[in-house]
Design an enzyme around this catalytic site. Structure first.
Site, mmCIF file in Angstrom:
data_model
loop_
_atom_site.group_PDB
_atom_site.id
_atom_site.type_symbol
_atom_site.label_atom_id
_atom_site.label_comp_id
_atom_site.label_asym_id
_atom_site.label_seq_id
_atom_site.Cartn_x
_atom_site.Cartn_y
_atom_site.Cartn_z
ATOM 1 N N GLU A 68 0.817 -1.199 0.000
ATOM 2 C CA GLU A 68 0.000 0.000 0.000
ATOM 3 C C GLU A 68 0.857 1.257 0.000
ATOM 4 O OE1 GLU A 68 -2.904 -0.144 3.085
ATOM 5 O OE2 GLU A 68 -3.483 -2.189 2.548
ATOM 6 N N CYS A 126 -1.299 5.208 10.297
ATOM 7 C CA CYS A 126 -0.055 4.563 10.702
ATOM 8 C C CYS A 126 -0.313 3.227 11.345
ATOM 9 C CB CYS A 126 0.655 5.413 11.742
ATOM 10 S SG CYS A 126 1.478 6.813 11.071
HETATM 11 N N1 SAH Z 1 9.716 -0.359 9.831
HETATM 12 C C1 SAH Z 1 9.815 1.068 9.857
HETATM 13 C C2 SAH Z 1 8.891 1.716 8.872
HETATM 14 C C3 SAH Z 1 7.424 1.547 9.183
HETATM 15 S S1 SAH Z 1 6.942 3.024 9.830
HETATM 16 C C4 SAH Z 1 9.636 1.567 11.259
HETATM 17 O O1 SAH Z 1 9.307 0.759 12.128
HETATM 18 O O2 SAH Z 1 9.885 2.724 11.522
HETATM 19 C C5 SAH Z 1 5.441 2.883 10.501
HETATM 20 C C6 SAH Z 1 5.327 3.846 11.670
HETATM 21 O O3 SAH Z 1 4.035 3.673 12.238
HETATM 22 C C7 SAH Z 1 6.314 3.488 12.747
HETATM 23 O O4 SAH Z 1 6.668 4.552 13.557
HETATM 24 C C8 SAH Z 1 5.495 2.490 13.500
HETATM 25 O O5 SAH Z 1 6.006 2.177 14.720
HETATM 26 C C9 SAH Z 1 4.178 3.217 13.561
HETATM 27 N N2 SAH Z 1 3.092 2.314 13.911
HETATM 28 C C10 SAH Z 1 3.071 0.990 13.778
HETATM 29 N N3 SAH Z 1 1.916 0.458 14.203
HETATM 30 C C11 SAH Z 1 1.174 1.479 14.611
HETATM 31 C C12 SAH Z 1 -0.131 1.569 15.125
HETATM 32 N N4 SAH Z 1 -0.908 0.493 15.287
HETATM 33 N N5 SAH Z 1 -0.587 2.790 15.436
HETATM 34 C C13 SAH Z 1 0.162 3.891 15.249
HETATM 35 N N6 SAH Z 1 1.410 3.857 14.733
HETATM 36 C C14 SAH Z 1 1.912 2.667 14.429
#
Ligand code: SAH
Length: 382
Positions: A96, A340
């Site tokens: 996505e 996110c």
């Molecule tokens: N793998 C990388 C890139 C993905 S970023 C990383 O971990 O940074 C995705 C962002 O959204 C990251 O900051 C992640 O921790 C956040 N994220 C993941 N799950 C989420 C959720 N359920 N609610 C809000 N943010 C979330």
């Protein structure tokens, strides 16, 4: 068409580099390479729209340089300001991309892998497991297609964040080559490109040694090792202290700000102690790390909820008191599961509640989320 019939094209339309394109165009006049390149990246054109090329060449380009993403759905929310694209990859995986139009900027959130191998349990992609790395062409195509969509609203993409599916540092070669394409060919400033990582130290060090000063975001979510080991399992291999050293080093070399992502989880990482520990880590960096607070978005496989809005505000204010700048990120696209952490193509997301900071339910126990109608979902592909 004078392309060399035998020349093998290994990359698709947005993966091919100028050298390979030159070879592909064979004994066409040299200016054709520039025309095609400008068509692809300046005009965001399909081959059949490159009307400055002979018709036969356009047809040949379309055949020899196929696109790599098959559009499945396009869902729109926030009165048209957030668009989520779902693509199918060659071989069947799905990824996505999200386009977010703000008053002063247009940001594309790109995926770097189909699925993710890092195992963060609160993230929909982490719950779904790893399929494969994306190619340069697949990463660049996400942005080109989103940029075309933005153009329909007379907008230009100004920012790119690697915050979609996957761990960019685990696929750094393809990610880096796509960054070079965004910078050199789509004309984006490196300062408007952000790579977000779960904290893979070798990746941070590798990025430090590449020339463009892109922004580094680290998904921290916990500021002590015991808690972070649980939330972000890779912390067992790359614990916080060493991670902070790598960030310090990145700052020293790049002179860019580092930001920490913090998904606020109700009763898990939103207490006084968390704020104090987090502020301590931020203050170790020069300049201090900036914190992006994201109230945890609901995902099917994780029972705990996001912190209530009043708690989110309190946490932000507490960080500010402790001398650390923090921004609460708006939950864009929650109603289309594009917020996110919710990007998990093909995986049903049971609950979908817009989290609004303006409407503050009583803290500390807000009413449970109620299912919202599937408005805006699964719009037909364009
Ligand atoms: N793998 C990388 C890139 C993905 S970023 C990383 O971990 O940074 C995705 C962002 O959204 C990251 O900051 C992640 O921790 C956040 N994220 C993941 N799950 C989420 C959720 N359920 N609610 C809000 N943010 C979330």
């Amino acid at each position: 068409m004078s392309a060399r019939p035998g020349a093998a094209v290994e990359a698709g339309r947005y993966g091919i580099d100028r050298e390979a394109l030159t070879e592909l165009l064979g004994d066409e006049p040299a200016y054709r390479v520039d025309q095609v390149w400008q068509g692809l990246y300046e005009r965001l054109a399909e081959p059949d729209e490159m009307t400055n090329l002979p018709k036969s060449l356009r047809a040949e380009l379309a055949r020899r340089l196929p696109t790599e993403l098959t559009p499945l759905t396009e869902a729109v929310s926030d009165a048209g300001d957030t668009v989520k694209f779902l693509w199918e990859l060659d071989g069947g995986g799905r990824v996505e991309t999200v386009l977010m139009l703000y008053p002063g900027r247009a940001t594309v959130c790109v995926s770097s892998q189909a699925g993710c191998a890092m195992g963060c349990g609160f993230w929909a992609t982490g719950q779904a497991g790893f399929t494969r790395h994306l190619t340069v062409g697949e990463i660049v195509e996400q942005v080109v297609r989103a940029a075309r969509r933005a153009r329909e609203s007379n907008r230009r993409v100004s920012n790119i964040v690697f915050m979609g599916m996957g761990e960019p540092m685990a696929n750094l070669d393809a990610v880096w080559r796509s960054v070079e394409r965004f910078h050199g060919d789509l004309g984006l400033s490196a300062r408007h490109i952000t790579i977000s990582t779960v904290g893979l130290i070798p990746g941070i060090r590798a990025l430090r040694d590449r020339p463009l000063p892109v922004n580094l975001a680290v998904s921290l979510h916990a500021a002590n090792d015991a808690r972070r080991d649980e939330l972000v399992p890779i912390n067992r291999r790359y614990p916080i202290d060493a991670l902070l050293d790598a960030c310090t080093d990145y700052l020293r070399v790049k002179n860019r700000r580092v930001s920490f992502e913090w998904a606020l989880i109700d009763g898990v990482n939103d207490a006084e102690r968390d704020a104090v520990e987090l502020a301590g880590l931020c203050r170790r960096l020069r300049p201090h790390a900036h914190v992006n607070l994201i109230p945890l978005n609901p995902t099917p496989g994780y029972a705990t909820r996001g912190s209530p809005p009043a708690r989110v505000r309190w946490f932000r204010d507490r960080l500010e008191e402790l001398g650390v700048n923090a921004t609460v990120r708006r939950n864009r696209g929650t109603d289309i599961d594009a917020a996110c952490g919710q990007l998990a193509a093909g995986q049903p997301v049971a609950v979908s509640v817009p989290v609004s900071l303006e409407v503050s339910p009583p803290s500390p126990s807000p009413s449970p989320p109620s299912p919202s109608p599937p408005a805006g979902r699964s719009a037909p592909s364009r």
